[in-house]
Design an enzyme around this catalytic site. Sequence first.
Site, PDB file in Angstrom:
ATOM      1  N   SER A  39       0.855  -1.187   0.000  1.00 46.85           N
ATOM      2  CA  SER A  39       0.000   0.000   0.000  1.00 46.85           C
ATOM      3  C   SER A  39       0.885   1.229   0.000  1.00 46.85           C
ATOM      4  CB  SER A  39      -0.907   0.011   1.226  1.00 46.85           C
ATOM      5  OG  SER A  39      -1.408   1.323   1.433  1.00 46.85           O
ATOM      6  N   ASP A  76      -4.509   3.433  -2.731  1.00 47.28           N
ATOM      7  CA  ASP A  76      -5.669   3.842  -1.937  1.00 47.28           C
ATOM      8  C   ASP A  76      -6.223   5.169  -2.424  1.00 47.28           C
ATOM      9  OD1 ASP A  76      -3.927   2.328   0.649  1.00 47.28           O
ATOM     10  OD2 ASP A  76      -5.973   1.751   0.085  1.00 47.28           O
ATOM     11  N   MET A 108     -12.083   4.063  -2.390  1.00 47.83           N
ATOM     12  CA  MET A 108     -12.882   4.454  -1.212  1.00 47.83           C
ATOM     13  C   MET A 108     -13.553   5.780  -1.575  1.00 47.83           C
ATOM     14  SD  MET A 108     -10.002   3.330   1.534  1.00 47.83           S
ATOM     15  CE  MET A 108      -8.748   3.381   0.255  1.00 47.83           C
ATOM     16  N   GLY A 143      -3.567   5.024   6.992  1.00 42.35           N
ATOM     17  CA  GLY A 143      -2.645   3.922   7.238  1.00 42.35           C
ATOM     18  C   GLY A 143      -2.225   3.962   8.701  1.00 42.35           C
ATOM     19  N   GLY A 154      -5.441  -3.470   6.147  1.00 39.86           N
ATOM     20  CA  GLY A 154      -5.450  -2.619   7.323  1.00 39.86           C
ATOM     21  C   GLY A 154      -4.821  -3.280   8.531  1.00 39.86           C
ATOM     22  N   GLY A 155      -3.692  -2.684   8.998  1.00 39.29           N
ATOM     23  CA  GLY A 155      -3.038  -3.192  10.206  1.00 39.29           C
ATOM     24  C   GLY A 155      -2.346  -4.523  10.042  1.00 39.29           C
ATOM     25  N   GLY A 158       1.036  -1.537   4.494  1.00 40.87           N
ATOM     26  CA  GLY A 158       1.571  -0.213   4.210  1.00 40.87           C
ATOM     27  C   GLY A 158       2.641   0.199   5.201  1.00 40.87           C
TER      28      GLY A 158
END
Length: 227
Positions: A9, A36, A69, A145, A177-178, A198
């Site tokens: 990312s 993103d 998004m 992020g 994510g994460g 990311g």
Amino acid sequence: MSEARISASILNADFGSLADEVRRAADGGVDSIHLDVMDGHFVDNLTMGPVVVEAVRPASDLPFHAHLMIDDPLAYVDRFADAGSDLIVFHVEADGDPDAIIDAIERAGRRPGIALNPETAAASVLPHLERVDMVLVMTVHPGWGGQEFIADVLPKMRELRDEIDRRVLDVQIGVDGGVNLDTIGQAHAAGGEVMVTGSALYRTTGSLAPTVSALREAAMKEATERT
Ligand code: DX5
Ligand code: ZN
């Protein structure tokens, strides 16, 4: 259990030299680049448009995954396709008819993907499973992020995995994510295959190769221990 795919990312990369950061990820051995796209409405952040995708496209031949998004994905499908995206992922929570958006992505000759937020039930994407190449499961609330992985999403990931396997579909599960050395294993064991990462990747200076292989190993280690 298939090996985890690593997707970089670039939201967490140095935007001052984005093309170099794409190259750094590619040289580090990632499998795809994750872009993103945020419109300041669907999420409270503004990031990149088609011009940015087009600008970094020559930096690598790796597949470009555009993660939209945005409120109105249908209006932007052609522009992100023309900019060089290979996979175009839109959110099931966005405006518009998912079938019409998938039609537009296919007409543009690209691969469709559908994403769902942590609080959104798997049932919302089940009607579209036959038509997409990827289901992107958000493990953070989209917008930034560097957030913490939401482990409560794992049962839903397992539910999607079981349904895809039951229908014998060629649909990848992406996890976004994460994702880092502590969380990639449980996500892979729950059925995740394409691991978007990311901050865990780009906080590394120099070559990303050691981080990429450490992430792959961590994914396989926990997945094999649990099976
Ligand atoms: C968040 C984005 C993610 C994010 C991943 O809305 O969709 O792709 O940039 O970054 P990390 O791995 O730092 O959570
Ligand atoms: Zn993303």
